[in-house]
Structures are given as structure tokens and as C-alpha cells.
Scaffold this motif. Structure first.
Motif, short mmCIF file in Angstrom:
data_model
loop_
_atom_site.label_atom_id
_atom_site.label_comp_id
_atom_site.label_asym_id
_atom_site.label_seq_id
_atom_site.Cartn_x
_atom_site.Cartn_y
_atom_site.Cartn_z
N SER A 85 19.21 -4.66 -9.34
CA SER A 85 20.15 -3.55 -9.40
C SER A 85 19.28 -2.17 -9.44
CB SER A 85 21.27 -3.63 -10.25
OG SER A 85 22.19 -4.51 -10.22
N TYR B 219 16.84 -1.89 -6.49
CA TYR B 219 17.83 -1.48 -5.40
C TYR B 219 18.09 -0.08 -5.42
CZ TYR B 219 21.44 -1.09 -2.06
OH TYR B 219 22.37 -0.68 -0.73
N TRP B 220 18.54 0.53 -6.55
CA TRP B 220 18.92 1.99 -6.71
C TRP B 220 17.70 2.84 -6.42
CZ3 TRP B 220 16.45 4.83 -10.18
CH2 TRP B 220 16.75 6.14 -10.27
N THR C 198 16.77 3.30 -2.65
CA THR C 198 17.95 4.00 -2.07
C THR C 198 17.90 5.74 -2.69
OG1 THR C 198 19.64 3.52 -3.55
CG2 THR C 198 19.49 2.23 -1.70
N VAL C 199 17.23 6.07 -3.52
CA VAL C 199 17.24 7.22 -4.16
C VAL C 199 16.83 8.32 -3.36
CG1 VAL C 199 14.90 7.44 -5.47
CG2 VAL C 199 17.09 8.39 -6.44
N SER C 200 15.86 8.27 -2.44
CA SER C 200 15.55 9.23 -1.55
C SER C 200 14.83 8.75 -0.53
CB SER C 200 14.31 9.81 -2.40
OG SER C 200 13.61 10.80 -1.44
N LYS D 94 10.90 6.54 -3.28
CA LYS D 94 11.35 5.22 -3.38
C LYS D 94 10.45 4.22 -3.85
CE LYS D 94 13.96 5.38 1.15
NZ LYS D 94 14.26 4.62 2.36
N GLY E 5 11.81 2.59 -7.04
CA GLY E 5 12.10 1.21 -6.61
C GLY E 5 11.14 0.23 -7.60
N ALA F 263 23.54 1.96 -11.94
CA ALA F 263 22.43 2.00 -10.85
C ALA F 263 22.86 1.48 -9.51
CB ALA F 263 21.17 0.91 -11.12
N LEU F 264 23.90 0.36 -9.45
CA LEU F 264 24.77 -0.01 -8.31
C LEU F 264 25.46 1.12 -7.78
CD1 LEU F 264 25.26 -3.92 -9.20
CD2 LEU F 264 23.56 -2.77 -7.19
N ALA G 198 23.91 3.92 -6.24
CA ALA G 198 23.53 3.27 -4.96
C ALA G 198 24.72 3.22 -3.99
CB ALA G 198 22.74 2.32 -4.97
N ARG H 87 27.22 1.09 -4.24
CA ARG H 87 27.78 -0.31 -4.29
C ARG H 87 28.79 -0.39 -5.54
NH1 ARG H 87 27.01 -2.10 0.12
NH2 ARG H 87 26.56 -4.21 -0.41
#
Length: 117
Positions: free
Chosen positions: A23, A26-27, A30-32, A38, A42, A87-88, A91, A93
Motif C-alpha cells: 500500500s 503503491y501510494w 502515485t504521489v507525483s 515516484k 515508492g 496511504a491507499l 492514492a 483507493r
């Protein structure tokens, strides 16, 4: 039968631990839109989470360098697993975030009831 249920709950705990790492990774990715950020987030976020878990909680505390017990352990778990759910959510989710949080609560309650904490 109870022993099998306890073993399944221990397996669920492990799966949740891995899910938290996935999680936050994944976050991070997807953060930038910037690939440098990333990669940093990541890979860095899971590394941070792994380090905290190894220092304070690994193996239910038995393998930790500085094992926590009682309320300190409970606080760490809430922050750690909550961090995975947040975090999910961050992102985008939401449903997986809620599922992760709900499974953690069920797992924690069963560990308390069965005194396997």
C-alpha cells in the motif's frame, strides 16, 4: 478447531503486514508525475515502514531489536496498519483502504480475545 482459527489469524496478520508495504509503495508511485519523486516515495516509504517494523515489532516482538509491548505495541500497530490504509486512501483507493483497516481491526480483536498478542 480453535488452533486452526488462531493459525489462520496469524496468517492474516502476515498478509496484512505485506499489504501495508504494498500500500505505501503503491501510494509512493502515485504521489507525483515526476519519476524521481515516484521512485523516492515508492521505494522510500516501504523502506521506512520495514525499518520501523524490524526495530519494534518483527516476529510479534520476538525478533525486534527494541520490542514493544502493551500500549506501546498497540499504538505502533494502529499507526503502522493505519498508515497503510491512509496511504491507499491518499492514492484514491478508498474501498481497499477500508478493507485493510477493517481486516486489521478484526485481526487485532481476535488476537486480544485469544491472548495471542
Amino acid at each position: 478447531m480453535l488452533a486452526a482459527a488462531k493459525n489462520l489469524n496469524a496468517l492474516l496478520m502476515f498478509v496484512l503486514e505485506v499489504a501495508v508495504l504494498a500500500s505505501v509503495g503503491y501510494w509512493g508511485f502515485t504521489v507525483s508525475s515526476n519519476w524521481g519523486l515516484k521512485l523516492l516515495a515508492g521505494l522510500g516509504a516501504p523502506t521506512l515502514f520495514i525499518t520501523v517494523w524490524a526495530l519494534f515489532a518483527a516476529g510479534g516482538g520476538e525478533n525486534a531489536i527494541y520490542p514493544l509491548t502493551g500500549l506501546a505495541r498497540a499504538a505502533l500497530e494502529i499507526i503502522w496498519f493505519g498508515g497503510g490504509a491512509l496511504a491507499l486512501y491518499a492514492a484514491g483507493r478508498t474501498v481497499p483502504a477500508v478493507v485493510l483497516a477493517a481486516l486489521f481491526v478484526v485481526n487485532a480483536v481476535l488476537r486480544i480475545i485469544w491472548k495471542t498478542v
